[in-house]
Design an enzyme around this catalytic site. Structure first.
Site, PDB file in Angstrom:
ATOM      1  N   ASP A 155       0.821  -1.210   0.000  1.00 35.81           N
ATOM      2  CA  ASP A 155       0.000   0.000   0.000  1.00 35.81           C
ATOM      3  C   ASP A 155       0.853   1.256   0.000  1.00 35.81           C
ATOM      4  O   ASP A 155       2.044   1.214   0.255  1.00 35.81           O
ATOM      5  CB  ASP A 155      -0.857   0.028   1.276  1.00 35.81           C
ATOM      6  CG  ASP A 155      -2.080  -0.854   1.152  1.00 35.81           C
ATOM      7  OD1 ASP A 155      -2.402  -1.257   0.037  1.00 35.81           O
ATOM      8  OD2 ASP A 155      -2.700  -1.118   2.196  1.00 35.81           O
ATOM      9  N   LYS A 197      -3.766   3.139  -2.780  1.00 33.22           N
ATOM     10  CA  LYS A 197      -4.983   3.899  -3.057  1.00 33.22           C
ATOM     11  C   LYS A 197      -5.022   5.080  -2.111  1.00 33.22           C
ATOM     12  O   LYS A 197      -4.480   5.038  -1.017  1.00 33.22           O
ATOM     13  CB  LYS A 197      -6.233   3.029  -2.927  1.00 33.22           C
ATOM     14  CG  LYS A 197      -6.271   2.203  -1.683  1.00 33.22           C
ATOM     15  CD  LYS A 197      -7.405   1.210  -1.748  1.00 33.22           C
ATOM     16  CE  LYS A 197      -7.335   0.247  -0.586  1.00 33.22           C
ATOM     17  NZ  LYS A 197      -8.357  -0.763  -0.616  1.00 33.22           N
ATOM     18  N   MET A 226      -8.368   8.364   9.881  1.00 35.17           N
ATOM     19  CA  MET A 226      -8.907   8.986   8.656  1.00 35.17           C
ATOM     20  C   MET A 226      -9.905  10.096   8.989  1.00 35.17           C
ATOM     21  O   MET A 226     -10.980  10.175   8.395  1.00 35.17           O
ATOM     22  CB  MET A 226      -9.585   7.913   7.774  1.00 35.17           C
ATOM     23  CG  MET A 226      -8.622   6.883   7.252  1.00 35.17           C
ATOM     24  SD  MET A 226      -9.428   5.565   6.321  1.00 35.17           S
ATOM     25  CE  MET A 226      -9.912   4.450   7.619  1.00 35.17           C
TER      26      MET A 226
END
Ligand code: SAH
Length: 246
Positions: free
Chosen positions: A35, A57, A170
Site C-alpha cells: 500500500d 490507493k 482517517m
C-alpha cells in the site's frame, strides 16, 4: 499447486516496528503487494527475488479498486505463489482484510493474518503517553472519520463519554464536522484533543489542543494525512475539571 496469501501488518512506518513474524513472511514471499503508507525500508526487507507490486490507493480516489486487488492477489496465489499482502498498521483495523480473506477463501486459497502495530498505538507513543490511563480513561474506542461512500456521517456524540479515549483514523477532513456535532451535543469545549501525523516516522508532528480550537490548531500544527486524532474525556476528577474550566 495452489500458493497461499498472508495479509501482513507492516506497522505504522518505522521498519523496526515490524513483528518478527511479519519479517519472516516477507522474506519468504514470492510476490509482495503493498500500500501507499508502507515505508520503503519495510519493502526493502522482502526477499531479494520477490516481485514487488504497488496497489496503493488514496482516500476518496481509489487508483486500485478493492475488487481488482482481490483479483490480483488471488490470481498470483493460484499460480502457486506465496503472496504477501502488506498493509499499514494492523491489517484487521480499517484494512479491508475481510474482503481479501473472503476472496481467498472463495478461491480455496489458504489465507492467514499477521497482526501489526496499529497507528493509534504508535501515535500514543509519539505523545509519550499511554492509550488508557487508570482511573481516568478505561474505555478505548477506535473509529473512523471516513465511512463507506453513501453511509451516513458517524454519530460522533455516541462515541465518547466520560472515561473514554476516542482514537480516530482517517478523520482529518471530518474534524470540523465532528467538532460541530460534539459541541452541539454538549461535549465540553475544553475537551483535550491531540493529533499525531506520520507517527513513527522522522516527519512525525503532534498537536495538543481543545475541541474548541479544532481544526484551527490542526492547520497551525500542519497536521495532515496520515494522522490519528485522540479525544480524551477523563472520568471523575478529570471530568469535573473539564466542566469547571468551561
Ligand atoms: N490498518 C491501519 C489503518 C489503515 S487506515 C492501522 O492499523 O494503523 C489509514 C489511516 O491510518 C490513516 O488515514 C491514518 O488515520 C492512520 N495512520 C496510518 N499510519 C499512520 C501514521 N504513521 N501516523 C498517524 N496515522 C496513521
Amino acid at each position: 499447486m495452489t500458493g497461499r496469501i498472508s495479509l501482513v501488518g507492516a506497522g505504522p512506518g518505522a521498519a523496526d516496528l515490524l513483528t518478527l513474524r511479519a519479517l519472516s513472511c516477507l522474506q519468504a514471499a514470492d510476490v509482495v503487494f503493498y500500500d501507499r503508507l508502507i515505508d520503503p525500508e519495510v519493502i526493502a526487507m522482502a526477499h531479494p527475488g520477490a516481485e514487488l507490486i504497488f496497489v496503493g490507493k488514496h482516500v476518496g480516489a481509489h487508483t486500485w479498486p478493492q475488487e481488482r486487488i482481490n483479483d490480483v492477489i488471488v490470481a498470483a496465489a493460484l499460480r502457486g505463489k506465496h503472496v504477501v499482502r502488506l498493509k499499514s498498521g494492523d491489517p484487521g483495523i480499517f484494512g479491508r482484510a475481510t474482503e481479501e480473506m473472503s476472496a481467498a477463501r472463495a478461491a480455496g486459497i489458504p489465507v492467514e493474518l499477521i497482526p501489526g502495530v496499529t497507528a493509534a498505538s504508535a501515535a500514543a507513543v509519539s505523545l509519550g503517553r499511554a492509550l488508557t490511563e487508570r482511573g481516568e480513561t478505561d474505555h478505548l474506542v477506535i473509529a473512523t472519520g471516513t465511512c463507506k461512500p453513501g453511509d451516513p456521517a458517524p454519530d460522533w456524540a455516541a462515541l465518547i463519554r466520560p472515561g473514554t479515549v476516542l482514537a480516530l483514523y482517517m478523520a482529518v477532513r471530518a474534524a470540523g464536522d465532528m467538532r460541530a456535532a460534539l459541541l452541539a451535543a454538549g461535549v465540553p469545549s475544553t475537551l483535550e484533543v491531540q493529533a499525531v501525523s506520520e507517527a513513527a516516522s522522522p516527519r512525525e508532528r503532534t498537536v495538543t489542543t481543545t475541541l474548541a480550537q479544532l481544526p484551527d490548531a490542526m492547520r497551525a500544527g500542519r497536521i495532515s494525512n496520515p494522522a490519528i486524532l485522540f479525544l480524551r474525556w477523563p472520568k471523575q476528577a478529570g471530568a469535573a475539571q473539564l466542566l469547571a474550566a468551561e
